[in-house]
Design an enzyme around this catalytic site. Sequence first.
Site, mmCIF file in Angstrom:
data_model
loop_
_atom_site.group_PDB
_atom_site.id
_atom_site.type_symbol
_atom_site.label_atom_id
_atom_site.label_comp_id
_atom_site.label_asym_id
_atom_site.label_seq_id
_atom_site.Cartn_x
_atom_site.Cartn_y
_atom_site.Cartn_z
ATOM 1 N N TYR A 105 8.401 -30.299 11.223
ATOM 2 C CA TYR A 105 7.683 -30.731 10.015
ATOM 3 C C TYR A 105 6.844 -29.582 9.447
ATOM 4 C CZ TYR A 105 5.047 -33.857 6.927
ATOM 5 O OH TYR A 105 4.489 -34.462 5.821
ATOM 6 N N SER A 138 1.977 -30.578 2.408
ATOM 7 C CA SER A 138 1.157 -31.186 3.468
ATOM 8 C C SER A 138 0.210 -30.115 3.984
ATOM 9 C CB SER A 138 2.087 -31.650 4.591
ATOM 10 O OG SER A 138 1.350 -31.921 5.762
HETATM 11 P P1 NAP Z 1 7.890 -42.717 3.910
HETATM 12 O O1 NAP Z 1 7.147 -43.950 3.560
HETATM 13 O O2 NAP Z 1 8.534 -42.611 5.245
HETATM 14 O O3 NAP Z 1 8.965 -42.469 2.756
HETATM 15 C C1 NAP Z 1 9.894 -41.430 2.841
HETATM 16 C C2 NAP Z 1 10.855 -41.537 1.681
HETATM 17 O O4 NAP Z 1 11.787 -40.441 1.785
HETATM 18 C C3 NAP Z 1 11.627 -42.829 1.665
HETATM 19 O O5 NAP Z 1 11.722 -43.306 0.345
HETATM 20 C C4 NAP Z 1 13.002 -42.408 2.175
HETATM 21 O O6 NAP Z 1 13.997 -43.241 1.575
HETATM 22 C C5 NAP Z 1 13.091 -40.990 1.632
HETATM 23 N N1 NAP Z 1 14.064 -40.182 2.352
HETATM 24 C C6 NAP Z 1 14.087 -39.867 3.661
HETATM 25 N N2 NAP Z 1 15.168 -39.130 3.932
HETATM 26 C C7 NAP Z 1 15.862 -38.986 2.775
HETATM 27 C C8 NAP Z 1 17.066 -38.341 2.415
HETATM 28 N N3 NAP Z 1 17.830 -37.713 3.299
HETATM 29 N N4 NAP Z 1 17.452 -38.376 1.109
HETATM 30 C C9 NAP Z 1 16.705 -39.036 0.195
HETATM 31 N N5 NAP Z 1 15.565 -39.676 0.472
HETATM 32 C C10 NAP Z 1 15.149 -39.651 1.761
HETATM 33 O O7 NAP Z 1 6.955 -41.432 3.842
HETATM 34 P P2 NAP Z 1 5.837 -40.969 2.779
HETATM 35 O O8 NAP Z 1 4.561 -40.856 3.510
HETATM 36 O O9 NAP Z 1 5.910 -41.760 1.520
HETATM 37 O O10 NAP Z 1 6.356 -39.483 2.532
HETATM 38 C C11 NAP Z 1 6.669 -38.967 1.254
HETATM 39 C C12 NAP Z 1 6.386 -37.470 1.251
HETATM 40 O O11 NAP Z 1 4.995 -37.262 1.459
HETATM 41 C C13 NAP Z 1 7.102 -36.690 2.354
HETATM 42 O O12 NAP Z 1 7.569 -35.468 1.837
HETATM 43 C C14 NAP Z 1 6.001 -36.435 3.366
HETATM 44 O O13 NAP Z 1 6.244 -35.300 4.138
HETATM 45 C C15 NAP Z 1 4.800 -36.270 2.445
HETATM 46 N N6 NAP Z 1 3.500 -36.446 3.090
HETATM 47 C C16 NAP Z 1 3.153 -37.649 3.636
HETATM 48 C C17 NAP Z 1 1.915 -37.770 4.241
HETATM 49 C C18 NAP Z 1 1.458 -39.068 4.870
HETATM 50 O O14 NAP Z 1 0.388 -39.073 5.522
HETATM 51 N N7 NAP Z 1 2.166 -40.168 4.684
HETATM 52 C C19 NAP Z 1 1.031 -36.671 4.298
HETATM 53 C C20 NAP Z 1 1.422 -35.470 3.746
HETATM 54 C C21 NAP Z 1 2.658 -35.361 3.123
HETATM 55 P P3 NAP Z 1 15.392 -43.640 2.237
HETATM 56 O O15 NAP Z 1 15.162 -43.808 3.719
HETATM 57 O O16 NAP Z 1 15.722 -44.914 1.511
HETATM 58 O O17 NAP Z 1 16.330 -42.537 1.905
#
Ligand code: NAP
Length: 256
Positions: free
Chosen positions: A156, A143
């Site tokens: 974070y 990120s």
């Molecule tokens: P999201 O829609 O909230 O999805 C998060 C995923 O992580 C879900 O599939 C969740 O599944 C899983 N997860 C959470 N805790 C977990 C655990 N303890 N063990 C296994 N799986 C777990 O968020 P997203 O935006 O797709 O985020 C994905 C990645 O992208 C993250 O690393 C985030 O930091 C990064 N990111 C996102 C953004 C953004 O703007 N969205 C920007 C920069 C980076 P379960 O709850 O089913 O376990």
Amino acid sequence: MFDLKDKVILVTGASRGIGASAAKILAKCGASVVLTARSEDALTELCDEIKTDGGKAAAITCDVATYQDVEKAINFTIETFGKLDVLVNNAGVIDPITRLVDSDPDAWDQVVDINFKGVYHGIRAALPSMLSQGSGTIINISSGAATYVLEGWSHYCSTKAAVLSLTQAVHLEHQEDGIRSIGLSPGTVATHMQVAIKDSGINKVSQLDPSVHISPDWVGQAIAYLCTPDADKYCGTDFSLKTDEGRLAVGLPTVS
Ligand code: NAP
């Protein structure tokens, strides 16, 4: 579309958001995909969808905060598809968003367990089989927060900074062994995480209009690109989707 046939790829956090989009795109590129997360029903549904579309997929529940779970998911991948070529360390959380003085130590610790130690667990469990086959790619979802600190995001930002260190550490220790280690900084993406950020009302990211967020499919395409040798020059760094260079490499519209 990138050619990933014969590749076996494990995606953590594949139950929704970026991980789910990436899994579908990687399968469309020909890869065999293993989906992991904690939500069993969502994983089963996505796995069935990929298979109905003619893709190769399997699913196993896994909490990345627990090393034994991650090791089990890697072993399951090798038992199911014969090897592991790519590990996508995508699982991550941002809640609870709160200033340091109001933070709950147990909740802060849990974010460290998922965002930071979860990535370490994946690397530690995947490296032995990758090293014995002489090749492997580890993609860590990073990120802009890894290098830019925002109010309310101490957990974070510091865990994403730690993940960037892990990306560099794997590169330093194993680039000569055929291991590719790359971070991916996607910019803001239209997922559940951005809904949580908006709800918090803290810092300038929560004030963004949702229309500025990119599609998780674009991030999935970037992950597919990072699996290919064309992306070798980004090994040991965070590849950014916020730059024209990054967008053009993946075949996406430019920023400007
Ligand atoms: P999201 O829609 O909230 O999805 C998060 C995923 O992580 C879900 O599939 C969740 O599944 C899983 N997860 C959470 N805790 C977990 C655990 N303890 N063990 C296994 N799986 C777990 O968020 P997203 O935006 O797709 O985020 C994905 C990645 O992208 C993250 O690393 C985030 O930091 C990064 N990111 C996102 C953004 C953004 O703007 N969205 C920007 C920069 C980076 P379960 O709850 O089913 O376990």
